[in-house]
Design a protein around this motif. Structure first.
Motif, mmCIF file in Angstrom:
data_model
loop_
_atom_site.group_PDB
_atom_site.id
_atom_site.type_symbol
_atom_site.label_atom_id
_atom_site.label_comp_id
_atom_site.label_asym_id
_atom_site.label_seq_id
_atom_site.Cartn_x
_atom_site.Cartn_y
_atom_site.Cartn_z
ATOM 1 N N SER A 227 0.827 -1.213 0.000
ATOM 2 C CA SER A 227 0.000 0.000 0.000
ATOM 3 C C SER A 227 0.857 1.258 0.000
ATOM 4 C CB SER A 227 -0.929 -0.007 1.225
ATOM 5 O OG SER A 227 -1.729 -1.164 1.246
ATOM 6 N N GLN A 228 1.944 1.240 0.790
ATOM 7 C CA GLN A 228 2.822 2.406 0.857
ATOM 8 C C GLN A 228 3.490 2.685 -0.483
ATOM 9 O OE1 GLN A 228 5.482 1.406 4.082
ATOM 10 N NE2 GLN A 228 4.175 2.367 5.632
ATOM 11 N N VAL A 229 3.927 1.644 -1.171
ATOM 12 C CA VAL A 229 4.593 1.821 -2.463
ATOM 13 C C VAL A 229 3.621 2.420 -3.487
ATOM 14 C CG1 VAL A 229 5.530 0.573 -4.448
ATOM 15 C CG2 VAL A 229 6.387 0.094 -2.171
ATOM 16 N N ILE A 230 2.416 1.881 -3.569
ATOM 17 C CA ILE A 230 1.439 2.374 -4.550
ATOM 18 C C ILE A 230 1.083 3.824 -4.263
ATOM 19 C CG2 ILE A 230 -0.927 2.104 -5.385
ATOM 20 C CD1 ILE A 230 -0.602 -0.924 -5.021
ATOM 21 N N ALA A 231 0.825 4.141 -2.975
ATOM 22 C CA ALA A 231 0.480 5.522 -2.615
ATOM 23 C C ALA A 231 1.660 6.461 -2.865
ATOM 24 C CB ALA A 231 0.051 5.578 -1.149
ATOM 25 N N GLY A 232 2.870 6.022 -2.511
ATOM 26 C CA GLY A 232 4.058 6.856 -2.707
ATOM 27 C C GLY A 232 4.337 7.121 -4.178
ATOM 28 N N CYS A 233 4.166 6.107 -5.024
ATOM 29 C CA CYS A 233 4.389 6.270 -6.470
ATOM 30 C C CYS A 233 3.396 7.264 -7.063
ATOM 31 C CB CYS A 233 4.263 4.923 -7.183
ATOM 32 S SG CYS A 233 5.655 3.795 -6.921
ATOM 33 N N ARG A 234 2.144 7.156 -6.662
ATOM 34 C CA ARG A 234 1.130 8.074 -7.199
ATOM 35 C C ARG A 234 1.387 9.515 -6.743
ATOM 36 N NH1 ARG A 234 -4.053 3.996 -6.480
ATOM 37 N NH2 ARG A 234 -3.686 2.849 -8.420
ATOM 38 N N GLN A 235 1.840 9.670 -5.507
ATOM 39 C CA GLN A 235 2.156 11.013 -5.016
ATOM 40 C C GLN A 235 3.366 11.584 -5.752
ATOM 41 O OE1 GLN A 235 0.251 12.680 -2.810
ATOM 42 N NE2 GLN A 235 1.545 14.462 -3.207
ATOM 43 N N ALA A 236 4.359 10.741 -6.032
ATOM 44 C CA ALA A 236 5.552 11.191 -6.761
ATOM 45 C C ALA A 236 5.189 11.636 -8.180
ATOM 46 C CB ALA A 236 6.592 10.073 -6.808
ATOM 47 N N ILE A 237 4.282 10.904 -8.827
ATOM 48 C CA ILE A 237 3.837 11.296 -10.168
ATOM 49 C C ILE A 237 3.054 12.603 -10.112
ATOM 50 C CG2 ILE A 237 2.273 10.657 -12.047
ATOM 51 C CD1 ILE A 237 3.129 7.766 -11.642
ATOM 52 N N LYS A 247 13.024 5.809 -6.980
ATOM 53 C CA LYS A 247 13.566 5.405 -5.677
ATOM 54 C C LYS A 247 12.558 4.577 -4.898
ATOM 55 C CE LYS A 247 15.884 7.206 -1.557
ATOM 56 N NZ LYS A 247 16.350 8.423 -0.838
ATOM 57 N N ILE A 248 11.284 4.967 -4.976
ATOM 58 C CA ILE A 248 10.222 4.212 -4.288
ATOM 59 C C ILE A 248 10.103 2.807 -4.891
ATOM 60 C CG2 ILE A 248 7.746 4.082 -3.851
ATOM 61 C CD1 ILE A 248 7.758 7.158 -3.764
ATOM 62 N N ILE A 249 10.155 2.723 -6.231
ATOM 63 C CA ILE A 249 10.054 1.420 -6.895
ATOM 64 C C ILE A 249 11.219 0.528 -6.479
ATOM 65 C CG2 ILE A 249 10.168 0.244 -9.126
ATOM 66 C CD1 ILE A 249 8.618 2.598 -10.320
ATOM 67 N N ARG A 250 12.422 1.111 -6.371
ATOM 68 C CA ARG A 250 13.597 0.325 -6.022
ATOM 69 C C ARG A 250 13.609 -0.071 -4.544
ATOM 70 N NH1 ARG A 250 16.591 4.335 -9.332
ATOM 71 N NH2 ARG A 250 17.230 3.306 -11.287
ATOM 72 N N ALA A 251 13.400 0.924 -3.654
ATOM 73 C CA ALA A 251 13.601 0.691 -2.222
ATOM 74 C C ALA A 251 12.314 0.545 -1.423
ATOM 75 C CB ALA A 251 14.453 1.823 -1.629
ATOM 76 N N GLY A 252 11.187 0.899 -2.008
ATOM 77 C CA GLY A 252 9.926 0.797 -1.280
ATOM 78 C C GLY A 252 9.517 2.074 -0.587
ATOM 79 N N SER A 253 10.407 3.063 -0.507
ATOM 80 C CA SER A 253 10.111 4.351 0.129
ATOM 81 C C SER A 253 11.146 5.369 -0.298
ATOM 82 C CB SER A 253 10.075 4.221 1.658
ATOM 83 O OG SER A 253 11.343 3.814 2.141
ATOM 84 N N LEU A 254 10.850 6.646 -0.044
ATOM 85 C CA LEU A 254 11.802 7.710 -0.369
ATOM 86 C C LEU A 254 12.934 7.755 0.631
ATOM 87 C CD1 LEU A 254 9.413 10.610 -1.451
ATOM 88 C CD2 LEU A 254 11.114 9.475 -2.861
#
Length: 254
Positions: A227-237, A247-254
């Motif tokens: 859930s954190q990865v999906i939410a973080g990716c959408r916020q980054a976009i 970075k989120i895709i690679r490590a799971g978080s910023l």
């Protein structure tokens, strides 16, 4: 010579990863990988392998490092699964979808509710970068077309007024001239609308690819991490932070 026949029914459940066979020698390990840590013994993972892959002989339980390679019958690409006694697991494959399927199946078998992982899929991230650049270009074209359409709309209003004034005054020459200009402008608007439609279709296609990439990145994690990865990716976009997205895709978080 008997006219009666016996029918024997046999049920065989095919494993989930039936299309993967033990890899012959001569194949190099994939460069892309996903790694994570689990608090499980190697024998439990071996049990999962025996149940989910169609093997000629079952893999025997072991207390040392697990290192096994498979070959996809569909794509011909290798898949490597490694695990050390401390619980560090590495899945090597160039297919992010496959890595996600393996992680989800393994987590379900082991009853893992939360799992974080680190991933490195350079080829697919470069493809995603190219798609994101195309999305920016399509947005820029869309804004330009919208501005042009607004300008044309204002010009149409003034031309209609001028043409009608000429008609009321009996100035047929200027009336015809005004309506000819309106005809040309209307044709430009129709062409612009077709371009906007094609732009919108292409933009939706690119955004769909971006969303699929985010879902793939989420499948590399389980539970809260997913859930954190999906939410973080959408916020980054949303913030147009491409480096943060990767970075989120690679490590799971910023």
């Amino acid at each position: 010579s008997s006219s009666h026949f016996h029918v024997f029914e046999l049920t065989r459940q095919l494993p989930r990863f039936t299309l993967y066979i033990p890899c012959p020698e001569g194949y190099a390990e994939p460069k892309s990988y996903c790694s994570f840590h689990i608090n499980e013994r190697i024998n439990r993972v071996v049990m999962w392998l025996n149940q989910n892959f169609l093997l000629p002989d079952e893999i025997e339980g072991k207390d040392t490092d697990l290192d096994i390679m498979f070959l996809s019958l569909r794509t011909g690409n290798p898949l490597a699964i490694k695990m050390d006694p401390s619980g560090n697991v590495t899945i090597k494959t160039d297919d992010m979808d496959l890595a996600g399927d393996i992680i989800q199946a393994l987590a379900s078998f082991l009853g893992i509710e939360d799992l974080q992982s680190t991933a490195e899929f350079p080829d697919q991230l470069e493809e995603l970068r190219a798609v994101l650049l195309k999305v920016d270009e399509l947005h820029a074209v869309r804004q330009k077309l919208t501005a042009e359409m607004a300008d044309h709309s204002n010009l149409i209003r003034s031309l209609v007024v001028r043409a009608e004034d000429a008609r009321l005054m009996g100035d047929m020459k200027n009336m015809r001239k005004g309506y000819m200009e309106l005809y040309d402008l209307n044709r430009d608007l129709i062409n612009g609308y077709k371009i906007r439609c094609n732009n919108h279709t292409e933009l939706l296609s690119c955004l769909k690819i971006v969303n699929q990439a985010i879902q793939r990145a989420g499948k590399l994690r389980v539970g809260k991490g997913k859930s954190q990865v999906i939410a973080g990716c959408r916020q980054a976009i949303k913030n147009n932070n491409v480096n943060g997205l990767f970075k989120i895709i690679r490590a799971g978080s910023l």
